[in-house]
Write a protein that holds these residues in place. Sequence first.
Motif, PDB file in Angstrom:
ATOM      1  N   ALA A  35      15.594  -0.261   0.613  1.00 35.52           N
ATOM      2  CA  ALA A  35      15.244  -0.044   2.016  1.00 35.52           C
ATOM      3  C   ALA A  35      14.213  -1.069   2.478  1.00 35.52           C
ATOM      4  O   ALA A  35      14.318  -1.600   3.589  1.00 35.52           O
ATOM      5  CB  ALA A  35      14.708   1.377   2.213  1.00 35.52           C
ATOM      6  N   ILE A  36      13.234  -1.376   1.642  1.00 38.75           N
ATOM      7  CA  ILE A  36      12.210  -2.367   1.996  1.00 38.75           C
ATOM      8  C   ILE A  36      12.859  -3.720   2.262  1.00 38.75           C
ATOM      9  O   ILE A  36      12.559  -4.380   3.257  1.00 38.75           O
ATOM     10  CB  ILE A  36      11.151  -2.483   0.881  1.00 38.75           C
ATOM     11  N   GLU A  37      13.770  -4.125   1.396  1.00 35.68           N
ATOM     12  CA  GLU A  37      14.449  -5.408   1.564  1.00 35.68           C
ATOM     13  C   GLU A  37      15.271  -5.439   2.852  1.00 35.68           C
ATOM     14  O   GLU A  37      15.279  -6.440   3.576  1.00 35.68           O
ATOM     15  CB  GLU A  37      15.342  -5.702   0.355  1.00 35.68           C
ATOM     16  N   MET A  38      15.957  -4.345   3.173  1.00 39.74           N
ATOM     17  CA  MET A  38      16.763  -4.300   4.398  1.00 39.74           C
ATOM     18  C   MET A  38      15.865  -4.352   5.629  1.00 39.74           C
ATOM     19  O   MET A  38      16.193  -5.036   6.606  1.00 39.74           O
ATOM     20  CB  MET A  38      17.637  -3.036   4.419  1.00 39.74           C
ATOM     21  N   VAL A  39      14.731  -3.660   5.600  1.00 39.84           N
ATOM     22  CA  VAL A  39      13.803  -3.710   6.733  1.00 39.84           C
ATOM     23  C   VAL A  39      13.286  -5.132   6.904  1.00 39.84           C
ATOM     24  O   VAL A  39      13.192  -5.638   8.027  1.00 39.84           O
ATOM     25  CB  VAL A  39      12.639  -2.706   6.552  1.00 39.84           C
ATOM     26  N   TYR A  43      13.741  -7.260  10.253  1.00 42.20           N
ATOM     27  CA  TYR A  43      12.523  -7.751  10.891  1.00 42.20           C
ATOM     28  C   TYR A  43      12.680  -9.252  11.186  1.00 42.20           C
ATOM     29  O   TYR A  43      12.411  -9.710  12.296  1.00 42.20           O
ATOM     30  CB  TYR A  43      11.336  -7.502   9.968  1.00 42.20           C
ATOM     31  N   ALA A  44      13.151 -10.012  10.190  1.00 41.64           N
ATOM     32  CA  ALA A  44      13.354 -11.454  10.365  1.00 41.64           C
ATOM     33  C   ALA A  44      14.435 -11.733  11.410  1.00 41.64           C
ATOM     34  O   ALA A  44      14.289 -12.628  12.245  1.00 41.64           O
ATOM     35  CB  ALA A  44      13.731 -12.093   9.029  1.00 41.64           C
ATOM     36  N   LYS A  45      15.509 -10.968  11.368  1.00 40.36           N
ATOM     37  CA  LYS A  45      16.605 -11.154  12.323  1.00 40.36           C
ATOM     38  C   LYS A  45      16.146 -10.916  13.758  1.00 40.36           C
ATOM     39  O   LYS A  45      16.557 -11.615  14.681  1.00 40.36           O
ATOM     40  CB  LYS A  45      17.757 -10.200  11.983  1.00 40.36           C
ATOM     41  N   GLU A  46      15.265  -9.932  13.951  1.00 44.55           N
ATOM     42  CA  GLU A  46      14.735  -9.611  15.279  1.00 44.55           C
ATOM     43  C   GLU A  46      13.672 -10.612  15.729  1.00 44.55           C
ATOM     44  O   GLU A  46      13.332 -10.655  16.910  1.00 44.55           O
ATOM     45  CB  GLU A  46      14.142  -8.200  15.296  1.00 44.55           C
ATOM     46  N   GLY A  47      13.128 -11.414  14.804  1.00 43.84           N
ATOM     47  CA  GLY A  47      12.104 -12.393  15.137  1.00 43.84           C
ATOM     48  C   GLY A  47      10.796 -11.769  15.608  1.00 43.84           C
ATOM     49  O   GLY A  47      10.130 -12.301  16.490  1.00 43.84           O
ATOM     50  N   LEU A  48      10.425 -10.645  15.013  1.00 49.33           N
ATOM     51  CA  LEU A  48       9.224  -9.931  15.428  1.00 49.33           C
ATOM     52  C   LEU A  48       7.962 -10.571  14.861  1.00 49.33           C
ATOM     53  O   LEU A  48       7.952 -11.057  13.746  1.00 49.33           O
ATOM     54  CB  LEU A  48       9.309  -8.466  14.988  1.00 49.33           C
ATOM     55  N   MET A  54       7.846  -0.725  11.111  1.00 52.65           N
ATOM     56  CA  MET A  54       8.940   0.198  11.339  1.00 52.65           C
ATOM     57  C   MET A  54       8.362   1.587  11.584  1.00 52.65           C
ATOM     58  O   MET A  54       7.615   2.106  10.764  1.00 52.65           O
ATOM     59  CB  MET A  54       9.894   0.246  10.159  1.00 52.65           C
ATOM     60  N   ARG A  55       8.706   2.171  12.717  1.00 50.18           N
ATOM     61  CA  ARG A  55       8.273   3.523  13.045  1.00 50.18           C
ATOM     62  C   ARG A  55       9.351   4.500  12.602  1.00 50.18           C
ATOM     63  O   ARG A  55      10.520   4.363  12.960  1.00 50.18           O
ATOM     64  CB  ARG A  55       8.024   3.666  14.539  1.00 50.18           C
ATOM     65  N   ILE A  56       8.941   5.479  11.800  1.00 51.79           N
ATOM     66  CA  ILE A  56       9.826   6.557  11.378  1.00 51.79           C
ATOM     67  C   ILE A  56       9.290   7.821  12.027  1.00 51.79           C
ATOM     68  O   ILE A  56       8.111   8.139  11.908  1.00 51.79           O
ATOM     69  CB  ILE A  56       9.851   6.723   9.846  1.00 51.79           C
ATOM     70  N   GLY A  86       3.818  -5.652   2.624  1.00 56.38           N
ATOM     71  CA  GLY A  86       3.947  -6.377   3.880  1.00 56.38           C
ATOM     72  C   GLY A  86       4.859  -5.715   4.894  1.00 56.38           C
ATOM     73  O   GLY A  86       4.879  -6.089   6.053  1.00 56.38           O
ATOM     74  N   VAL A  87       5.640  -4.734   4.474  1.00 66.00           N
ATOM     75  CA  VAL A  87       6.452  -3.945   5.395  1.00 66.00           C
ATOM     76  C   VAL A  87       5.604  -2.741   5.802  1.00 66.00           C
ATOM     77  O   VAL A  87       5.324  -1.866   4.979  1.00 66.00           O
ATOM     78  CB  VAL A  87       7.779  -3.483   4.757  1.00 66.00           C
ATOM     79  N   LEU A  88       5.164  -2.749   7.061  1.00 69.12           N
ATOM     80  CA  LEU A  88       4.338  -1.652   7.554  1.00 69.12           C
ATOM     81  C   LEU A  88       5.223  -0.536   8.090  1.00 69.12           C
ATOM     82  O   LEU A  88       6.177  -0.790   8.824  1.00 69.12           O
ATOM     83  CB  LEU A  88       3.406  -2.140   8.658  1.00 69.12           C
ATOM     84  N   VAL A  89       4.884   0.698   7.730  1.00 68.02           N
ATOM     85  CA  VAL A  89       5.606   1.866   8.215  1.00 68.02           C
ATOM     86  C   VAL A  89       4.617   2.739   8.963  1.00 68.02           C
ATOM     87  O   VAL A  89       3.550   3.076   8.445  1.00 68.02           O
ATOM     88  CB  VAL A  89       6.262   2.649   7.059  1.00 68.02           C
ATOM     89  N   TYR A  90       4.964   3.088  10.200  1.00 66.74           N
ATOM     90  CA  TYR A  90       4.130   3.935  11.048  1.00 66.74           C
ATOM     91  C   TYR A  90       4.811   5.295  11.214  1.00 66.74           C
ATOM     92  O   TYR A  90       6.004   5.367  11.503  1.00 66.74           O
ATOM     93  CB  TYR A  90       3.951   3.329  12.438  1.00 66.74           C
TER      94      TYR A  90
END
Length: 134
Positions: A35-39, A43-48, A54-56, A86-90
């Motif tokens: 899941a971390i790798e997919m996020v 994230y890269a695809k969206e250019g954020l 990621m808000r859950i 480095g993948v932040l989850v809110y």
Amino acid sequence: MAEGLHIEHHAHAEQAPAEQIDPASLPDVKLTPTAIEMVRKMYAKEGLGAGYGMRIGVVGGGCSGFQYSLKFDTLKEGDRVTDFGGVLVYVDEISLPYIAGTTLDYVEGLHGAGFRFDNPRASRTCGCGSSFSA
């Protein structure tokens, strides 16, 4: 987050969120390495830029009363923040009692690919896989 993603849910024994629970005592949401790798890829695809995570969360509705919500967002007051390399989850303070301890995975199979929630607090789910009751 991305269109066409399938969300599955796996329920455990009934554990309804208690109204009087101290949010600090609740466990964090967990992400599997997949899941971390997919996020990261999304994230890269969206250019954020910096500051997005990621808000859950949960919202009212769905077949069973609550529905999971996934989206990229910025930090809000009262959020529980978890850093997965480095993948932040809110998670907002209203959703936390319903999804504390949930593991988010990303699975691929014959019926498609998508995120799967394994929620120990859900007492019932329905066939759509994206709604639950607690």
